[in-house]
Write a protein that holds these residues in place. Structure first.
Motif, PDB file in Angstrom:
ATOM      1  N   VAL A  65      -2.765 156.089  80.418  1.00 44.70           N
ATOM      2  CA  VAL A  65      -1.682 156.336  81.378  1.00 44.70           C
ATOM      3  C   VAL A  65      -2.201 156.161  82.798  1.00 44.70           C
ATOM      4  O   VAL A  65      -1.553 155.539  83.646  1.00 44.70           O
ATOM      5  CB  VAL A  65      -1.080 157.751  81.182  1.00 44.70           C
ATOM      6  CG1 VAL A  65      -0.156 158.119  82.328  1.00 44.70           C
ATOM      7  CG2 VAL A  65      -0.350 157.833  79.854  1.00 44.70           C
ATOM      8  N   THR A  66      -3.383 156.685  83.062  1.00 44.53           N
ATOM      9  CA  THR A  66      -3.970 156.567  84.401  1.00 44.53           C
ATOM     10  C   THR A  66      -4.139 155.096  84.775  1.00 44.53           C
ATOM     11  O   THR A  66      -3.745 154.682  85.870  1.00 44.53           O
ATOM     12  CB  THR A  66      -5.325 157.289  84.463  1.00 44.53           C
ATOM     13  OG1 THR A  66      -5.135 158.653  84.082  1.00 44.53           O
ATOM     14  CG2 THR A  66      -5.920 157.220  85.850  1.00 44.53           C
ATOM     15  N   PHE A  67      -4.701 154.310  83.881  1.00 49.23           N
ATOM     16  CA  PHE A  67      -4.904 152.888  84.160  1.00 49.23           C
ATOM     17  C   PHE A  67      -3.567 152.174  84.362  1.00 49.23           C
ATOM     18  O   PHE A  67      -3.430 151.352  85.270  1.00 49.23           O
ATOM     19  CB  PHE A  67      -5.695 152.232  83.030  1.00 49.23           C
ATOM     20  CG  PHE A  67      -5.981 150.787  83.292  1.00 49.23           C
ATOM     21  CD1 PHE A  67      -6.913 150.411  84.238  1.00 49.23           C
ATOM     22  CD2 PHE A  67      -5.294 149.803  82.604  1.00 49.23           C
ATOM     23  CE1 PHE A  67      -7.169 149.067  84.494  1.00 49.23           C
ATOM     24  CE2 PHE A  67      -5.538 148.462  82.847  1.00 49.23           C
ATOM     25  CZ  PHE A  67      -6.478 148.099  83.794  1.00 49.23           C
ATOM     26  N   GLN A  68      -2.573 152.501  83.521  1.00 47.43           N
ATOM     27  CA  GLN A  68      -1.263 151.861  83.649  1.00 47.43           C
ATOM     28  C   GLN A  68      -0.633 152.161  85.007  1.00 47.43           C
ATOM     29  O   GLN A  68       0.096 151.333  85.553  1.00 47.43           O
ATOM     30  CB  GLN A  68      -0.325 152.330  82.539  1.00 47.43           C
ATOM     31  CG  GLN A  68      -0.678 151.794  81.184  1.00 47.43           C
ATOM     32  CD  GLN A  68       0.150 152.443  80.074  1.00 47.43           C
ATOM     33  OE1 GLN A  68       0.910 153.383  80.315  1.00 47.43           O
ATOM     34  NE2 GLN A  68      -0.006 151.953  78.856  1.00 47.43           N
ATOM     35  N   ARG A  69      -0.872 153.348  85.556  1.00 49.71           N
ATOM     36  CA  ARG A  69      -0.285 153.724  86.846  1.00 49.71           C
ATOM     37  C   ARG A  69      -1.085 153.183  88.028  1.00 49.71           C
ATOM     38  O   ARG A  69      -0.513 152.835  89.047  1.00 49.71           O
ATOM     39  CB  ARG A  69      -0.184 155.251  86.966  1.00 49.71           C
ATOM     40  CG  ARG A  69       0.680 155.905  85.916  1.00 49.71           C
ATOM     41  CD  ARG A  69       2.132 155.446  86.032  1.00 49.71           C
ATOM     42  NE  ARG A  69       2.980 156.154  85.101  1.00 49.71           N
ATOM     43  CZ  ARG A  69       3.398 155.650  83.945  1.00 49.71           C
ATOM     44  NH1 ARG A  69       3.041 154.454  83.570  1.00 49.71           N
ATOM     45  NH2 ARG A  69       4.178 156.357  83.161  1.00 49.71           N
ATOM     46  N   ILE A  70      -2.393 153.131  87.901  1.00 49.55           N
ATOM     47  CA  ILE A  70      -3.239 152.684  89.012  1.00 49.55           C
ATOM     48  C   ILE A  70      -3.277 151.161  89.119  1.00 49.55           C
ATOM     49  O   ILE A  70      -3.327 150.611  90.214  1.00 49.55           O
ATOM     50  CB  ILE A  70      -4.673 153.244  88.849  1.00 49.55           C
ATOM     51  CG1 ILE A  70      -4.682 154.731  89.183  1.00 49.55           C
ATOM     52  CG2 ILE A  70      -5.674 152.513  89.720  1.00 49.55           C
ATOM     53  CD1 ILE A  70      -4.420 155.053  90.632  1.00 49.55           C
ATOM     54  N   ARG A  71      -3.249 150.469  88.003  1.00 54.54           N
ATOM     55  CA  ARG A  71      -3.368 149.008  88.027  1.00 54.54           C
ATOM     56  C   ARG A  71      -2.328 148.332  88.923  1.00 54.54           C
ATOM     57  O   ARG A  71      -2.700 147.511  89.766  1.00 54.54           O
ATOM     58  CB  ARG A  71      -3.303 148.434  86.619  1.00 54.54           C
ATOM     59  CG  ARG A  71      -3.500 146.945  86.618  1.00 54.54           C
ATOM     60  CD  ARG A  71      -3.461 146.356  85.245  1.00 54.54           C
ATOM     61  NE  ARG A  71      -3.580 144.912  85.378  1.00 54.54           N
ATOM     62  CZ  ARG A  71      -4.161 144.154  84.507  1.00 54.54           C
ATOM     63  NH1 ARG A  71      -4.686 144.671  83.418  1.00 54.54           N
ATOM     64  NH2 ARG A  71      -4.222 142.858  84.694  1.00 54.54           N
ATOM     65  N   PRO A  72      -1.033 148.649  88.814  1.00 55.47           N
ATOM     66  CA  PRO A  72      -0.060 147.998  89.705  1.00 55.47           C
ATOM     67  C   PRO A  72      -0.346 148.286  91.182  1.00 55.47           C
ATOM     68  O   PRO A  72      -0.168 147.416  92.039  1.00 55.47           O
ATOM     69  CB  PRO A  72       1.287 148.588  89.287  1.00 55.47           C
ATOM     70  CG  PRO A  72       1.080 149.080  87.898  1.00 55.47           C
ATOM     71  CD  PRO A  72      -0.364 149.502  87.827  1.00 55.47           C
ATOM     72  N   LEU A  76      -1.167 145.480  93.990  1.00 55.70           N
ATOM     73  CA  LEU A  76      -0.423 145.406  95.252  1.00 55.70           C
ATOM     74  C   LEU A  76      -1.361 145.446  96.449  1.00 55.70           C
ATOM     75  O   LEU A  76      -1.145 144.758  97.438  1.00 55.70           O
ATOM     76  CB  LEU A  76       0.595 146.550  95.354  1.00 55.70           C
ATOM     77  CG  LEU A  76       1.819 146.438  94.488  1.00 55.70           C
ATOM     78  CD1 LEU A  76       2.651 147.713  94.579  1.00 55.70           C
ATOM     79  CD2 LEU A  76       2.659 145.237  94.883  1.00 55.70           C
ATOM     80  N   LEU A  77      -2.417 146.259  96.366  1.00 60.59           N
ATOM     81  CA  LEU A  77      -3.383 146.325  97.457  1.00 60.59           C
ATOM     82  C   LEU A  77      -4.080 144.983  97.652  1.00 60.59           C
ATOM     83  O   LEU A  77      -4.286 144.523  98.768  1.00 60.59           O
ATOM     84  CB  LEU A  77      -4.418 147.419  97.204  1.00 60.59           C
ATOM     85  CG  LEU A  77      -3.917 148.853  97.284  1.00 60.59           C
ATOM     86  CD1 LEU A  77      -4.994 149.810  96.831  1.00 60.59           C
ATOM     87  CD2 LEU A  77      -3.458 149.172  98.688  1.00 60.59           C
ATOM     88  N   ILE A  78      -4.436 144.345  96.555  1.00 58.80           N
ATOM     89  CA  ILE A  78      -5.100 143.046  96.640  1.00 58.80           C
ATOM     90  C   ILE A  78      -4.160 142.024  97.246  1.00 58.80           C
ATOM     91  O   ILE A  78      -4.542 141.259  98.133  1.00 58.80           O
ATOM     92  CB  ILE A  78      -5.616 142.599  95.249  1.00 58.80           C
ATOM     93  CG1 ILE A  78      -6.749 143.507  94.821  1.00 58.80           C
ATOM     94  CG2 ILE A  78      -6.035 141.145  95.268  1.00 58.80           C
ATOM     95  CD1 ILE A  78      -7.160 143.350  93.381  1.00 58.80           C
ATOM     96  N   ILE A  79      -2.915 142.018  96.806  1.00 52.27           N
ATOM     97  CA  ILE A  79      -1.936 141.082  97.352  1.00 52.27           C
ATOM     98  C   ILE A  79      -1.697 141.355  98.833  1.00 52.27           C
ATOM     99  O   ILE A  79      -1.660 140.449  99.648  1.00 52.27           O
ATOM    100  CB  ILE A  79      -0.604 141.153  96.563  1.00 52.27           C
ATOM    101  CG1 ILE A  79      -0.817 140.579  95.165  1.00 52.27           C
ATOM    102  CG2 ILE A  79       0.512 140.419  97.290  1.00 52.27           C
ATOM    103  CD1 ILE A  79       0.331 140.868  94.202  1.00 52.27           C
ATOM    104  N   HIS A  80      -1.568 142.643  99.191  1.00 50.63           N
ATOM    105  CA  HIS A  80      -1.331 143.014 100.593  1.00 50.63           C
ATOM    106  C   HIS A  80      -2.490 142.590 101.479  1.00 50.63           C
ATOM    107  O   HIS A  80      -2.292 142.073 102.571  1.00 50.63           O
ATOM    108  CB  HIS A  80      -1.095 144.514 100.714  1.00 50.63           C
ATOM    109  CG  HIS A  80      -0.990 144.982 102.132  1.00 50.63           C
ATOM    110  ND1 HIS A  80       0.129 144.720 102.888  1.00 50.63           N
ATOM    111  CD2 HIS A  80      -1.849 145.625 102.928  1.00 50.63           C
ATOM    112  CE1 HIS A  80      -0.047 145.215 104.093  1.00 50.63           C
ATOM    113  NE2 HIS A  80      -1.243 145.781 104.134  1.00 50.63           N
ATOM    114  N   LEU A  81      -3.708 142.812 101.010  1.00 49.37           N
ATOM    115  CA  LEU A  81      -4.866 142.437 101.813  1.00 49.37           C
ATOM    116  C   LEU A  81      -4.959 140.931 101.999  1.00 49.37           C
ATOM    117  O   LEU A  81      -5.466 140.453 103.010  1.00 49.37           O
ATOM    118  CB  LEU A  81      -6.150 142.973 101.170  1.00 49.37           C
ATOM    119  CG  LEU A  81      -6.347 144.476 101.272  1.00 49.37           C
ATOM    120  CD1 LEU A  81      -7.557 144.896 100.452  1.00 49.37           C
ATOM    121  CD2 LEU A  81      -6.504 144.915 102.712  1.00 49.37           C
TER     122      LEU A  81
END
Length: 83
Positions: A65-72, A76-81
């Motif tokens: 669950v943690t990975f499923q929530r953190i991955r998106p 998004l952070l990578i795309i934003h950067l």
């Protein structure tokens, strides 16, 4: 998320914006930022770690669950950067 960190350090602000600029010049599709010459200020990693820890505890210590929530968020952070 770096825009939402409350602090009173001009040096930290300079470091964060320098990192954002450096990432804007990288090809993150193939490297995910691992080729960056700069190092991240520790506070940025601490924010992500705290968020992941809160999700982990809230999900009754479920790693999936943690990975499923953190991955998106990380994607998004990578795309934003990159922008």
């Amino acid at each position: 998320m770096h825009k939402h960190i409350l602090h009173a350090s001009q040096e930290l602000q300079r470091q964060i914006y320098r990192i954002v600029e450096d990432f804007g010049e990288l090809d993150l599709v193939s490297t995910f930022g691992w080729e960056a010459e700069s190092t991240f200020p520790k506070v940025l990693g601490d924010v992500i770690e705290s968020l992941a820890g809160a999700i982990f505890v809230d999900s009754c210590f479920n790693k999936n669950v943690t990975f499923q929530r953190i991955r998106p968020l990380m994607e998004l952070l990578i795309i934003h950067l990159k922008q």
